[in-house]
Design a protein around this motif. Structure first.
Motif: not given
Length: 351
Positions: A151-158, A173-176, A211-217, A183-188
Motif C-alpha cells: 500500500n502506497q497511499g501515504f507519501k514516502d511510506v510503503t 505488518v511491514v512498513i518502509f 533505522f540508520n544514523k549515518g553509516l550505522t544501522l 530510512t526506517k523499517i518497522v516489522i510487527a
C-alpha cells in the motif's frame, strides 16, 4: 420599454446560468483529476464528492462569472440582431445604447459578486476543501490498507499487511518509511488502526524497528510502537492563488524574495472583477461585429476575447517577473488594454 427590459433581463440571466454551468463543467475536470489521484487508494463516496465540488465552486466562479457575463450579452443581443428585433427597437425610437441598460445592472451585480468571491469565498472554500479531504482520508484509511498488497497511499511510506481480520486490526505488518530523508523499517506481529484528527495512527505490537544514523544501522525492539501517518495531499498543497487577502498583504511585507508573485496575485484579484465592468461596455461594440451571425457568432467572438485576455494576463505577469514593468502594471495590463479597446469602440458607436 419596461417590457423590453424585462424580456432582455430574463434572457440574460438564463444565458448567464447556462454559460456558468458549461464553463464550470469544463474547469471542474482538472479538479476532479487531482481528487482522483488523492483518493486513488481509499476511494470516495458520492455525497462527499458532491460536497467537495460545491466547495470548489467559489474558486471557479472567479473566472467563469466574467466569461459568462460577456458570453450571455453576446448571445442575447446577437440573437436580437439575428431576429431583427434590434432594428425594430431603433426604428421605434429606442437608442442602441439604451437597449444594454439591463446588461449594465447585471454587470454591476456580477462585479460585486466576483469581488466577494475573489477576496473571501474562494480562499475560504479552498481551506474547507483541504479540511474535508483530510477528514475523508482519515475516515477511509482503513479501507486503503489491503492485505497482501504493498500500500502506497501515504507519501514516502510503503505498508505491507499479510492479514487483515477486520477493518481495524492488522497481522504481520511491514512498513518502509522514507520520510525526513531517513530510512526506517518497522516489522510487527500485529497492529491496530487508530484515528486522531487529521492523522492516522498505527498501534504496532511486538516487533522491531530498524533505522540508520549515518553509516550505522540500529535495531530497537518494542511491545507497542505508535506509527503516525499523514495523508498525501500534495496535489492540493496551498498555492499563492489560494491565500486570503490578509495573508497576501502579510507575505508581501515579510517575504521579499517572492513578493512579486504575491503582488501579481493581489492585483489580479482586482483585475478579474473589473473585467465584468469592462465587458459591459465592450459588448455593444462586439454585438455590432457579431451582426446577424446570432449565437454561434457570439460564442466565437466571446471565446476569442477571453483567449486574448488570458494571453495578455500571462504576458503581463512575465513582464513583471522579468522586472520590465511593475507588478501593478503586469497584473492590470489585460484590463487596461481591454478598457482602452472598449472605450474606443464605444465612442465610435455613440458617434
Amino acid at each position: 420599454m419596461k417590457v423590453i427590459y424585462k424580456a432582455l433581463t430574463r434572457e440574460l440571466l438564463q444565458n448567464i446560468g447556462l454559460s456558468i454551468a458549461f464553463l464550470n463543467a469544463v474547469l471542474i475536470i482538472e479538479k476532479l483529476f487531482k481528487l482522483s489521484k488523492i483518493f486513488a487508494s481509499v476511494g470516495i463516496d458520492l455525497p462527499n464528492l458532491v460536497l467537495l465540488i460545491l466547495l470548489l465552486q467559489p474558486q471557479l466562479l472567479i473566472f467563469t462569472i466574467p466569461m459568462a457575463l460577456l458570453l450571455s450579452i453576446l448571445l442575447t443581443y446577437g440573437r436580437t440582431q439575428a431576429d431583427n428585433e434590434m432594428t425594430i427597437f431603433m426604428v421605434s425610437g429606442m437608442p442602441y445604447k439604451k437597449t444594454f441598460k439591463p446588461a449594465i445592472y447585471i454587470g454591476l451585480i456580477a462585479f460585486f459578486f466576483t469581488v466577494l468571491m475573489s477576496f473571501y469565498l474562494a480562499p475560504t472554500g479552498v481551506s474547507l476543501v483541504r479540511e474535508k479531504i483530510l477528514t475523508i482520508l482519515a475516515e477511509r484509511a482503513p479501507l486503503g490498507l489491503e492485505e497482501g498488497v504493498f500500500n502506497q497511499g501515504f507519501k514516502d511510506v510503503t505498508i505491507f499487511v499479510k492479514e487483515k481480520p477486520d477493518s481495524l486490526h492488522l497481522k504481520e505488518v511491514v512498513i518502509f518509511d522514507e520520510r525526513k530523508n531517513d530510512t526506517k523499517i518497522v516489522i510487527a506481529k500485529g497492529g491496530l488502526i487508530k484515528k486522531e484528527r487529521d492523522n492516522i495512527n498505527l498501534s504496532l505490537l511486538n516487533g522491531k524497528a530498524y533505522f540508520n544514523k549515518g553509516l550505522t544501522l540500529n535495531e530497537v525492539s518494542f511491545k507497542e510502537y505508535i506509527f503516525r501517518l499523514s495523508p498525501n495531499i500534495d496535489p492540493i498543497a496551498k498555492k499563492v492563488s489560494e491565500l486570503s487577502l490578509f495573508e497576501l498583504v502579510s507575505k508581501i511585507q515579510t517575504e521579499e524574495v517572492k513578493a512579486i508573485d504575491y503582488k501579481l496575485e493581489l492585483y489580479k484579484r482586482f483585475a478579474l472583477p473589473l473585467l465584468c465592468i469592462v465587458s459591459v461596455f465592450l459588448a455593444p461594440s462586439l454585438c455590432l461585429i457579431v451582426g446577424k451571425t446570432g449565437r454561434i457568432g457570439g460564442i466565437t467572438v466571446g471565446l476569442a476575447i477571453f483567449a486574448f485576455y488570458y494571453i495578455l494576463m500571462i504576458y503581463g505577469a512575465n513582464l513583471a517577473k522579468a522586472g520590465k514593468v511593475s507588478a501593478e502594471i503586469g497584473s492590470l495590463l489585460p484590463v487596461i488594454v481591454m478598457a482602452i479597446l472598449a472605450f474606443t469602440m464605444y465612442t465610435r458607436i455613440r458617434k
